[in-house]
Design a protein around this motif. Structure first.
Motif, PDB file in Angstrom:
ATOM      1  N   VAL A 108      -8.214  -0.126   3.364  1.00 34.62           N
ATOM      2  CA  VAL A 108      -7.540  -1.252   2.708  1.00 34.62           C
ATOM      3  C   VAL A 108      -6.922  -2.184   3.734  1.00 34.62           C
ATOM      4  CG1 VAL A 108      -5.360   0.040   2.498  1.00 34.62           C
ATOM      5  CG2 VAL A 108      -5.736  -1.955   1.064  1.00 34.62           C
ATOM      6  N   GLY A 109      -6.839  -3.457   3.373  1.00 30.79           N
ATOM      7  CA  GLY A 109      -6.046  -4.397   4.170  1.00 30.79           C
ATOM      8  C   GLY A 109      -6.838  -5.550   4.731  1.00 30.79           C
ATOM      9  N   GLU A 110      -8.047  -5.288   5.150  1.00 26.91           N
ATOM     10  CA  GLU A 110      -8.919  -6.312   5.716  1.00 26.91           C
ATOM     11  C   GLU A 110     -10.346  -5.910   5.370  1.00 26.91           C
ATOM     12  OE1 GLU A 110      -7.714  -8.127   9.819  1.00 26.91           O
ATOM     13  OE2 GLU A 110      -7.670  -5.964   9.938  1.00 26.91           O
ATOM     14  N   PRO A 111     -11.293  -6.837   5.571  1.00 24.83           N
ATOM     15  CA  PRO A 111     -12.673  -6.417   5.326  1.00 24.83           C
ATOM     16  C   PRO A 111     -13.041  -5.247   6.253  1.00 24.83           C
ATOM     17  CG  PRO A 111     -12.533  -8.815   5.505  1.00 24.83           C
ATOM     18  CD  PRO A 111     -11.190  -8.267   5.914  1.00 24.83           C
ATOM     19  N   TRP A 137      -7.486  -5.362  -2.839  1.00 25.67           N
ATOM     20  CA  TRP A 137      -6.380  -5.697  -3.743  1.00 25.67           C
ATOM     21  C   TRP A 137      -5.303  -6.399  -2.939  1.00 25.67           C
ATOM     22  CZ3 TRP A 137      -1.614  -2.607  -3.789  1.00 25.67           C
ATOM     23  CH2 TRP A 137      -1.605  -1.582  -2.822  1.00 25.67           C
ATOM     24  N   GLN A 138      -4.182  -6.735  -3.565  1.00 25.51           N
ATOM     25  CA  GLN A 138      -3.126  -7.518  -2.911  1.00 25.51           C
ATOM     26  C   GLN A 138      -1.740  -7.052  -3.380  1.00 25.51           C
ATOM     27  OE1 GLN A 138      -4.414 -11.331  -4.745  1.00 25.51           O
ATOM     28  NE2 GLN A 138      -4.921 -11.970  -2.666  1.00 25.51           N
ATOM     29  N   THR A 139      -0.715  -7.467  -2.631  1.00 29.19           N
ATOM     30  CA  THR A 139       0.662  -7.219  -3.063  1.00 29.19           C
ATOM     31  C   THR A 139       0.814  -7.725  -4.497  1.00 29.19           C
ATOM     32  OG1 THR A 139       1.401  -7.606  -0.798  1.00 29.19           O
ATOM     33  CG2 THR A 139       3.095  -7.651  -2.511  1.00 29.19           C
ATOM     34  N   LYS A 173      -2.884  -7.072   9.956  1.00 28.35           N
ATOM     35  CA  LYS A 173      -3.872  -8.111   9.672  1.00 28.35           C
ATOM     36  C   LYS A 173      -3.844  -9.163  10.781  1.00 28.35           C
ATOM     37  CE  LYS A 173      -2.879  -7.968   4.751  1.00 28.35           C
ATOM     38  NZ  LYS A 173      -3.586  -6.814   4.266  1.00 28.35           N
ATOM     39  N   ARG A 223      -9.743 -14.752   4.026  1.00 27.50           N
ATOM     40  CA  ARG A 223      -8.894 -15.670   3.272  1.00 27.50           C
ATOM     41  C   ARG A 223      -9.506 -17.061   3.259  1.00 27.50           C
ATOM     42  NH1 ARG A 223      -5.000 -13.511   0.497  1.00 27.50           N
ATOM     43  NH2 ARG A 223      -3.680 -15.333   0.815  1.00 27.50           N
ATOM     44  N   ILE A 250     -16.120  -9.283   0.748  1.00 29.00           N
ATOM     45  CA  ILE A 250     -14.982 -10.159   0.989  1.00 29.00           C
ATOM     46  C   ILE A 250     -15.190 -10.844   2.339  1.00 29.00           C
ATOM     47  CG2 ILE A 250     -12.460 -10.298   1.101  1.00 29.00           C
ATOM     48  CD1 ILE A 250     -13.388  -8.975  -1.504  1.00 29.00           C
ATOM     49  N   THR A 300       0.841  -1.203   0.000  1.00 30.30           N
ATOM     50  CA  THR A 300       0.000   0.000   0.000  1.00 30.30           C
ATOM     51  C   THR A 300       0.874   1.251   0.000  1.00 30.30           C
ATOM     52  OG1 THR A 300      -1.721  -1.206   1.151  1.00 30.30           O
ATOM     53  CG2 THR A 300      -1.897   1.188   1.177  1.00 30.30           C
TER      54      THR A 300
HETATM   55  C1  6R9 Z   1      -3.287  -4.285  -0.210  1.00 27.30           C
HETATM   56  C2  6R9 Z   1      -2.951  -5.374   0.750  1.00 27.30           C
HETATM   57  C3  6R9 Z   1      -3.811  -8.849   0.646  1.00 27.30           C
HETATM   58  C4  6R9 Z   1      -4.984  -9.465   1.385  1.00 27.30           C
HETATM   59  C5  6R9 Z   1      -6.127  -9.810   0.483  1.00 27.30           C
HETATM   60  C6  6R9 Z   1      -7.284  -9.773   1.472  1.00 27.30           C
HETATM   61  C7  6R9 Z   1      -6.935  -8.630   2.385  1.00 27.30           C
HETATM   62  C8  6R9 Z   1      -6.927  -6.312   1.367  1.00 27.30           C
HETATM   63  C9  6R9 Z   1      -9.012  -5.767   1.540  1.00 27.30           C
HETATM   64  C10 6R9 Z   1      -8.855  -7.082   2.040  1.00 27.30           C
HETATM   65  C11 6R9 Z   1     -11.101  -7.216   2.479  1.00 27.30           C
HETATM   66  C12 6R9 Z   1     -10.333  -5.201   1.555  1.00 27.30           C
HETATM   67  N1  6R9 Z   1      -7.546  -7.372   1.928  1.00 27.30           N
HETATM   68  N2  6R9 Z   1      -7.802  -5.331   1.142  1.00 27.30           N
HETATM   69  N3  6R9 Z   1      -9.896  -7.795   2.512  1.00 27.30           N
HETATM   70  N4  6R9 Z   1     -11.346  -5.969   2.036  1.00 27.30           N
HETATM   71  N5  6R9 Z   1     -10.581  -3.951   1.129  1.00 27.30           N
HETATM   72  O1  6R9 Z   1      -3.430  -5.396   1.861  1.00 27.30           O
HETATM   73  O2  6R9 Z   1      -2.080  -6.340   0.270  1.00 27.30           O
HETATM   74  O3  6R9 Z   1      -0.754  -7.193   2.256  1.00 27.30           O
HETATM   75  O4  6R9 Z   1      -0.817  -8.442   0.057  1.00 27.30           O
HETATM   76  O5  6R9 Z   1      -2.811  -8.402   1.555  1.00 27.30           O
HETATM   77  O6  6R9 Z   1      -5.516  -8.520   2.321  1.00 27.30           O
HETATM   78  O7  6R9 Z   1      -7.314 -10.960   2.214  1.00 27.30           O
HETATM   79  O8  6R9 Z   1      -5.936 -11.052  -0.127  1.00 27.30           O
HETATM   80  P1  6R9 Z   1      -1.530  -7.614   1.051  1.00 27.30           P
END
Ligand code: 6R9
Length: 632
Positions: free
Chosen positions: A388-391, A416-418, A609, A515, A512, A313
């Motif tokens: 961003v990062g979790e639900p 989104w994700q790395t 997370k 995982r 979402i 991020t």
């Molecule tokens: C950007 C980032 C990715 C994992 C992703 C998911 C969770 C990220 C989220 C979300 C729900 C959102 N995640 N954004 N879950 N709503 N808006 O966090 O990258 O560290 O690679 O993690 O994070 O599980 O698969 P990264």
């Protein structure tokens, strides 16, 4: 998996932002933009890429050779030319690029685009003088200071591949990443300051390079001028001395669109961290586009992404995306609860932040300490909020929307994700927002919720979140482990597997669920941890919750919940019963926790997370596996 989730999908409410947001937005109408993309995907990306400056144009927008993609084939560019020179040459020369705020009030630094270009060029020349060239790896292990960004951009300027390691990691995690990438140079600082304490980063580097023969030199930013740390005469060099000995001009290296830009290790809530590889051209286009359209960034915005550049991020939306857009970015070393719980709100008021991008873990922390904190500050400059990062559970959405955004600012919950490099699913500015749902695939992205065979599941049915077409900023491989890359595309036929579970409403909005490795199977039903946690957090006594499955001879698994209460709430059996009842009423009997434990903290990755796998291992007395990403 094709299991009915007990999500009360259709009872959701929507919030519609004021029409002026849509009228003035870059995206305009989401549906129209999405249709335009579908009608001609390559044309869509071609148009976006033309906003940027290239040394040589592409032959083809993409070459898709499943599961390998090339974007903007044979095009030549340098991302720093677009982050810096492009603005310096076009009316943003004296615009503020970076404002940095230290831990103590009054401690700040400001760089205009002109100044940043000069500093980056000088440091790039410094790296060259240490023998760093195109393709070499450089490890950056620094606090959040402007020099961290200068080091990243200096690498990109000369074509060196940076690996940023979050300053909160310890010796072994840092060593793994240095060895894993064969880094030639490590850039660090004497100290990082956290909650009034100085943490000696350089000492950690000293230990981490003991078994890392690839490292030739260490560059040290010496922040403590009164008692400067001593440097080893052959191995170590001072950051500013290196810069000052170097020329102020450094032509940007001509990079191929597919040359690697950086390697970043994933936060790893599950298993061993992977070195995700991103390339110059596609990553540039993806982060430029999403920063512009998802945050709807304009020239007079004051943009603040609270993520450390040590995470994706921070890479995409703290550094590259906003600078590609010529934005004024705030960065800071402060933690949200130091010196007071009002620190963030104070900063927003002080700098007049207009776009604020943060994480649910921070939002839930703010909810826990209470709204009296933000209410003491004037937050009227805010225009757009991001998560961003979790639900972002509905409870946290409501709080963020009402208490921080005063029911005025759109909230973009960005999934989104790395690995994806850029935003993939969210609610574009101007569209109705649905608490608990991230939203829809953005124009440019084809994503869906499918079963194990890749077939779309009906609305209301849980499934796997997948991406069906390549996108410019997708990872190209896992460093030194292409087999792991291939797994992403071969687990579900024809799709990129995200490992996230999701459910879609009849309106196409995606929620979402967490995982897929965080899935709990209770009496044959699939239950996403995020659903149960969200239900718990919607109880007014609960600040945060994590749930795990515990093997049970009868049901396969039972649900155990770990709960942090809000300040002033008293744990006890009565409350436990209330919580169980509350989940029952919200999700139904199948999702009821059989055990509840009140705790003061939860194991989290350093990026915030929850690590359910660690809770589970503790509970069952098992080995938790790799915990290098665990927060102390
Ligand atoms: C950007 C980032 C990715 C994992 C992703 C998911 C969770 C990220 C989220 C979300 C729900 C959102 N995640 N954004 N879950 N709503 N808006 O966090 O990258 O560290 O690679 O993690 O994070 O599980 O698969 P990264």
């Amino acid at each position: 998996m094709a299991e009915k989730f007990d999500v009360k999908l259709e009872e959701g409410k929507y919030y519609l932002p004021d029409a002026s947001y849509k009228e003035r937005s870059w995206i305009g109408d989401y549906n129209r933009a999405y249709q335009e993309f579908l009608a001609d995907p390559d044309g869509f990306w071609d148009r976006i890429a033309r906003d940027l400056e290239w040394f040589q144009p592409w032959d083809r927008v993409k070459e898709w050779n499943y599961p390998y993609a090339k974007w903007f084939t044979n095009a030549k560019l340098n991302i720093t030319h677009n982050c810096l020179d492009r603005h310096v040459n076009n009316q943003r020369r004296n615009k503020v690029a970076i404002m940095w705020r230290g831990e103590t009030e009054g401690e700040e630094e400001v760089y205009t685009y002109r100044q940043l270009l000069q500093a980056v060029s000088q440091f790039a020349n410094g790296l060259k003088s240490l023998g760093v060239g195109k393709g070499d790896r450089v490890c950056i292990y620094m606090p959040v200071v402007p020099e961290q960004i200068i080091a990243m951009l200096a690498c990109a300027r000369i074509g060196a591949v940076h690996t940023v390691v979050f300053g909160g990691f310890g010796v072994s995690a840092l060593n793994q990443r240095i060895v894993g990438t064969d880094a030639k140079v490590v850039v660090t600082a004497d100290f990082t300051y956290r909650r009034g304490k100085a943490i000696p980063l350089k000492n950690i580097v000293g230990e981490a390079v003991v078994n890392a023969p690839s490292v030739e030199r260490i560059v040290v930013l010496r922040r403590d001028q009164e008692k400067p740390v001593e440097l080893h005469p052959e191995m170590e060099v001072d950051f500013y001395e290196l810069m000052e000995e170097s020329d102020r001009e450094c032509p940007a290296e001509v990079m191929d669109a597919e040359d690697p830009l950086f390697i970043l290790y994933t936060s790893g809530t599950t298993g061993f961290p992977k070195g995700i590889v991103h390339t110059c051209g596609g990553y540039m286009v993806g982060t430029y586009y999403t920063t512009k359209y998802v945050f709807d960034i304009k020239d007079n915005d004051v943009y603040w992404c609270t993520a450390d550049p040590g995470w994706i991020t921070g890479h995409s939306y703290g550094v590259y995306g906003p600078l590609l857009n010529g934005a004024t970015c705030l960065i800071t070393e402060v933690t949200p609860d130091y010196p007071t719980n009002g620190t963030y709100w104070d900063i927003i008021q002080d700098y007049g932040v207009t776009i604020f991008y943060t994480a649910p873990t921070a939002i839930r922390m703010f909810m826990r300490v209470g709204e009296e904190w933000p209410n003491r500050y004037n937050l009227s400059s805010l225009r757009i909020l991001g998560s961003v990062g979790e639900p972002l559970n509905p409870e946290a959405f409501e709080w963020f929307y009402h208490v921080i955004g005063k029911a005025r600012c759109p909230v973009v919950d960005t999934w989104w994700q790395t690995e994806t490099g850029m935003h993939m699913v969210t609610t574009m500015i101007g569209e109705p927002m649905r608490p608990g749902f991230a939203g829809k695939p953005i124009p440019g992205v084809v994503a869906d919720v499918v079963d194990r065979n890749g077939n779309p599941v009906p609305p209301g049915t849980g499934g796997f979140l997948v991406v069906k077409e390549p996108w410019p900023s997708m990872m190209r491989t896992v460093w030194n482990d292409d087999e792991r890359y291939r797994k992403y595309w071969y687990t579900i036929p024809g799709c990129y597997t995200t490992s996230d579970l999701a459910v879609k409403g009849t309106d196409g909005y995606i929620m979402i669920l967490g995982r897929s490795d965080d899935l709990i199977v209770v009496a044959g039903h699939n239950i996403g941890t995020a659903e149960v946690e969200s239900a718990l957090v919607s109880h007014d006594a609960v600040a945060e919750a994590a749930v795990i499955g515990k093997p049970d001879p009868l049901k396969g698994n039972i649900i155990k919940a770990f709960v942090i209460l809000k300040n002033g709430r008293v744990p006890g059996d009565k409350l436990k019963n209330d919580l169980v009842y509350h989940v029952r009423m919200t999700l139904g009997p199948i999702a009821m926790p059989s055990e509840i434990e009140f705790v003061d903290s939860l194991p989290k990755t350093r990026s915030g997370k929850i690590m359910r796998r660690v809770l589970k291992a503790q509970e069952l007395g098992m080995d938790p596996g790799d915990i290098s990403t665990l927060e102390e």
